[in-house]
Design an enzyme around this catalytic site. Sequence first.
Site, PDB file in Angstrom:
ATOM      1  N   GLN A 206       8.109  62.376 -67.623  1.00 19.30           N
ATOM      2  CA  GLN A 206       8.128  62.990 -66.341  1.00 19.30           C
ATOM      3  C   GLN A 206       9.318  62.210 -65.322  1.00 19.30           C
ATOM      4  O   GLN A 206       9.469  62.909 -64.254  1.00 19.30           O
ATOM      5  CB  GLN A 206       6.928  62.552 -65.508  1.00 19.30           C
ATOM      6  CG  GLN A 206       5.639  63.327 -66.182  1.00 19.30           C
ATOM      7  CD  GLN A 206       4.362  62.729 -65.690  1.00 19.30           C
ATOM      8  OE1 GLN A 206       3.319  62.227 -66.265  1.00 19.30           O
ATOM      9  NE2 GLN A 206       3.881  63.038 -64.357  1.00 19.30           N
ATOM     10  N   PHE A 237       0.228  64.668 -66.858  1.00 24.23           N
ATOM     11  CA  PHE A 237      -0.664  63.933 -65.865  1.00 24.23           C
ATOM     12  C   PHE A 237      -0.515  62.684 -65.474  1.00 24.23           C
ATOM     13  O   PHE A 237      -1.582  62.086 -65.022  1.00 24.23           O
ATOM     14  CB  PHE A 237      -2.245  64.135 -66.617  1.00 24.23           C
ATOM     15  CG  PHE A 237      -2.354  65.359 -67.298  1.00 24.23           C
ATOM     16  CD1 PHE A 237      -2.618  66.520 -66.587  1.00 24.23           C
ATOM     17  CD2 PHE A 237      -2.734  65.657 -68.578  1.00 24.23           C
ATOM     18  CE1 PHE A 237      -2.707  67.861 -67.230  1.00 24.23           C
ATOM     19  CE2 PHE A 237      -3.094  66.775 -69.284  1.00 24.23           C
ATOM     20  CZ  PHE A 237      -2.895  67.816 -68.583  1.00 24.23           C
ATOM     21  N   GLU A 241       4.873  59.101 -66.968  1.00 25.14           N
ATOM     22  CA  GLU A 241       5.793  58.684 -65.810  1.00 25.14           C
ATOM     23  C   GLU A 241       6.602  57.328 -66.014  1.00 25.14           C
ATOM     24  O   GLU A 241       7.630  57.232 -65.757  1.00 25.14           O
ATOM     25  CB  GLU A 241       4.873  58.506 -64.547  1.00 25.14           C
ATOM     26  CG  GLU A 241       5.840  58.311 -63.232  1.00 25.14           C
ATOM     27  CD  GLU A 241       5.019  58.202 -62.020  1.00 25.14           C
ATOM     28  OE1 GLU A 241       5.598  57.583 -61.089  1.00 25.14           O
ATOM     29  OE2 GLU A 241       4.041  58.724 -61.952  1.00 25.14           O
ATOM     30  N   ARG A 319      -2.775  53.758 -52.972  1.00 27.71           N
ATOM     31  CA  ARG A 319      -3.224  55.095 -52.605  1.00 27.71           C
ATOM     32  C   ARG A 319      -4.770  55.059 -52.706  1.00 27.71           C
ATOM     33  O   ARG A 319      -5.509  56.023 -52.101  1.00 27.71           O
ATOM     34  CB  ARG A 319      -2.633  55.795 -53.528  1.00 27.71           C
ATOM     35  CG  ARG A 319      -2.696  57.538 -53.228  1.00 27.71           C
ATOM     36  CD  ARG A 319      -1.978  58.324 -54.152  1.00 27.71           C
ATOM     37  NE  ARG A 319      -0.531  58.514 -53.625  1.00 27.71           N
ATOM     38  CZ  ARG A 319      -0.072  59.538 -52.873  1.00 27.71           C
ATOM     39  NH1 ARG A 319      -0.933  60.506 -52.735  1.00 27.71           N
ATOM     40  NH2 ARG A 319       1.082  59.483 -52.697  1.00 27.71           N
ATOM     41  N   ARG A 351      -2.949  61.764 -62.590  1.00 31.66           N
ATOM     42  CA  ARG A 351      -3.093  62.743 -61.758  1.00 31.66           C
ATOM     43  C   ARG A 351      -4.245  62.213 -60.287  1.00 31.66           C
ATOM     44  O   ARG A 351      -5.356  62.171 -60.545  1.00 31.66           O
ATOM     45  CB  ARG A 351      -3.923  64.007 -62.143  1.00 31.66           C
ATOM     46  CG  ARG A 351      -3.831  65.162 -61.213  1.00 31.66           C
ATOM     47  CD  ARG A 351      -4.555  66.225 -62.325  1.00 31.66           C
ATOM     48  NE  ARG A 351      -4.240  67.614 -61.770  1.00 31.66           N
ATOM     49  CZ  ARG A 351      -4.253  68.798 -62.524  1.00 31.66           C
ATOM     50  NH1 ARG A 351      -4.853  68.569 -63.849  1.00 31.66           N
ATOM     51  NH2 ARG A 351      -4.062  69.990 -62.022  1.00 31.66           N
ATOM     52  N   THR A 451       4.501  57.201 -51.640  1.00 36.08           N
ATOM     53  CA  THR A 451       4.317  56.064 -50.680  1.00 36.08           C
ATOM     54  C   THR A 451       5.586  55.172 -50.787  1.00 36.08           C
ATOM     55  O   THR A 451       5.663  54.364 -49.833  1.00 36.08           O
ATOM     56  CB  THR A 451       3.147  55.051 -50.808  1.00 36.08           C
ATOM     57  OG1 THR A 451       2.834  54.898 -52.266  1.00 36.08           O
ATOM     58  CG2 THR A 451       1.805  56.210 -50.251  1.00 36.08           C
ATOM     59  N   ALA A 520       3.119  62.899 -57.639  1.00 29.55           N
ATOM     60  CA  ALA A 520       2.731  62.640 -56.519  1.00 29.55           C
ATOM     61  C   ALA A 520       2.662  64.199 -55.933  1.00 29.55           C
ATOM     62  O   ALA A 520       2.797  64.291 -54.600  1.00 29.55           O
ATOM     63  CB  ALA A 520       3.577  61.979 -55.421  1.00 29.55           C
ATOM     64  N   GLU A 722      -2.363  67.667 -57.572  1.00 28.13           N
ATOM     65  CA  GLU A 722      -3.307  66.633 -57.516  1.00 28.13           C
ATOM     66  C   GLU A 722      -4.637  67.182 -56.727  1.00 28.13           C
ATOM     67  O   GLU A 722      -5.777  66.641 -57.455  1.00 28.13           O
ATOM     68  CB  GLU A 722      -2.652  65.213 -57.000  1.00 28.13           C
ATOM     69  CG  GLU A 722      -1.799  64.706 -57.999  1.00 28.13           C
ATOM     70  CD  GLU A 722      -1.034  63.733 -57.535  1.00 28.13           C
ATOM     71  OE1 GLU A 722      -1.229  62.408 -58.056  1.00 28.13           O
ATOM     72  OE2 GLU A 722      -0.368  63.605 -56.453  1.00 28.13           O
TER      73      GLU A 722
END
Length: 774
Positions: A206, A237, A241, A319, A351, A451, A520, A722
């Site tokens: 990703q 998902f 990343e 988060r 996710r 963020t 995100a 998400e």
Amino acid sequence: MTQHAKIVGGVHVEQRHDSAHKHVTGQADYIDDMAAPEGLLHAYLGLSSVAHGDIKAMDLSAVSAAPGVVGVLTADDIPGDNDVSPTGKHDDPVFAQTVEFHGQPIFAVVAETRAAARHAASLAKVEYASKPHFTDVADARAADYPLVTEPLTLKRGDADTALAAAPRRIQGHMRVGGQDHFYLEGHIALAIPGEDDEVTVFSSTQHPSEVQHMVAHVLGVPSNAVTVNVRRMGGAFGGKETQSNLFAAVAAMAAKKHGRAVKIRPDRDDDMVATGKRHDFLVEYDVGFDDTGKISGVSANFAARCGNSADLSGPVTDRALFHADNCYYFDNVLLTSQPLKTNTVSNTAFRGFGGPQGMVGGERVIEEIAYALGKDPLDIRKANFYGGDGRNVTPYHQQVDDNIIARLVEELEASSDYGARREAVLAFNAKKGVLRKGIALTPVKFGISFTATWYNQAGALVHVYTDGSVHLNHGGTEMGQGLNTKVAQVLADEFQIDLAHVKITATHTGKVPNTSATAASSGSDLNGMAAANAAQQIKARLVDFACETHGVEPDQVAFEPNMVRVGNQRMPFPDFIKSAYMARVQLSAAGFYKTPDIHWDREAGKGRPFYYFAYGAAVSEVSIDTLTGEYLIDRVDILHDAGRSLNPALDIGQIEGGFVQGMGWLTTEELWWDGDGRLRTHAPSTYKIPLASDRPRIFNVSLADWSENREMTIRRSKAVGEPPFMLAISVLEALSMAVASAADYRICPKLDCPVTPERVLLAFERLTHEAGGA
């Protein structure tokens, strides 16, 4: 050409996924489908067999001597840094020298075939000096294990004073389980060596730019020597990343060492053992409220099993706190995170990125209040919604100025016939039968933006060719969600040409540099705006050309469906482009976008980390068997806010898929480590994702077609990747109601997640006993 003509495939219309027909016919090419380069070698990881300890000796002679083996890679063979940490903490080695979890990579085998490499990896003889290990977050905390990163505190008002003065007060805790990504395509990387220090990597990731930087870091070369390609992923998902870094680095290192292309693809078991998961949490809460259920104060701590390294645990646990309020105003609030190290694989993005865990904790507070007061939990939810004078500030001091949750809930409550169905459920359960039912309506408010503010940027490269066809490359990655289709729709709308004339090519770090992760829920927001920006640059040049050539004012030039109007003259788009080319007009542009008006001061716990909020609501009805704990999802009704949807068909698909994946997380997907620190749920035989037969029997999904993003997002749409995941909390709450019938709804069942049939059965028996019989 009439004024009512339209392009085929613009925005705000249903359009199939550009690769849908390839997905269902097997024609979509993934990395393992690519034609093998001449001389291709295969790599395989050697994994540790203890959960914590020092490597005293590692005998790889049998590995090297195995048939087909070309070489072995260890930490000593790394030309650059032995680290792929995404946060720069230098705590994520490619090959560990001190083992921090069972299944940690400690070497790699390179062989002529994958089977040979896999077999040889099992022949290693490793001697360890074992150390005590802790896999559970509570045990790690009791053992005074360190935090992997700095915790966060969110505070507004005086929670302690409010709690002490509250007419009613409840304290409790709950476990929220983790989740494996279980993408259909596992991790894979193919590296092809180039001249000098160059290498090209095909990676299922990703975050192509991070893979580029990490491979360069490990090889000890500049980033411009590494090119990363991503055509598509078979699911991600969040699991691709940061976790792709290791596989890409190993493949590239082997390719450069042996001068041949190298592919690495772990088995599903090893993929699940060696790569990170959703963080599981221990949530401890203290809530004060009055007799109407209105909350006056909340204090909560979110302790997370982060694993052996920091990875993304800092922003994930942040988060979780950002979403502990969900749709509810807390007058006095104190929220803290506790990102704890454990001897498990380092947990990572998934996710929702911590948001779902925080939201589940917040909904447990609502549920506790409802059972304590003998009320419908929906009434408690409504009593605490954001809205009204002074009730629009989050625990992180952001104003909620786009609040539509009350309208969404009101409409869904009516369209789903929630009130009458709840009465029918109560009447059914009053018969005290073996089967019991539950129903719940839960809302979602989810913040959209990274963020980490600097990630809120994107680039795109657009070429218009002389035949009028358009080539697009952007920094986002396609993992099945339909991002490429949406961005192509935006470009078609900008130029007012049919979608068939737009081609999107594989994400390529040599075309669009310094990309942010496709995560995100920001893929369409960021990359759609960047592509639009590139198109607008080209259009501005074309307007100038038309004005100069035809002697008209700019407002006399318009892009109409597959045509360009200059004054009173209309010409086909390809003809106009050809004439612009002949006049030496630049028909290429690099677009860029950065999200405005966002800022975040983590130390102060204040700011505007989110550009906007996406909302949704779901009603779920379930049936449980009180003799076995088994259950069925009878019906689900969803009303979701996608703003002015770019593509309603794709968005509804994301909502359906997100809900079912969330349902799996909360019900059947259980991660379990044994006493030796070994993950035992590492295959479909032991780890149960939802099947087609687990889907809701009745599944009604609608978009709030009246919604429009107040912010200047791409065509006023909202992110949809998400937020729908958390709609599945309604299933958890419905199961809780069914179990609570054992004690006539006087006791909160306090179900931990996942709510497996075993947990349902045990909870029903416990409540039956506590109530003195059903």
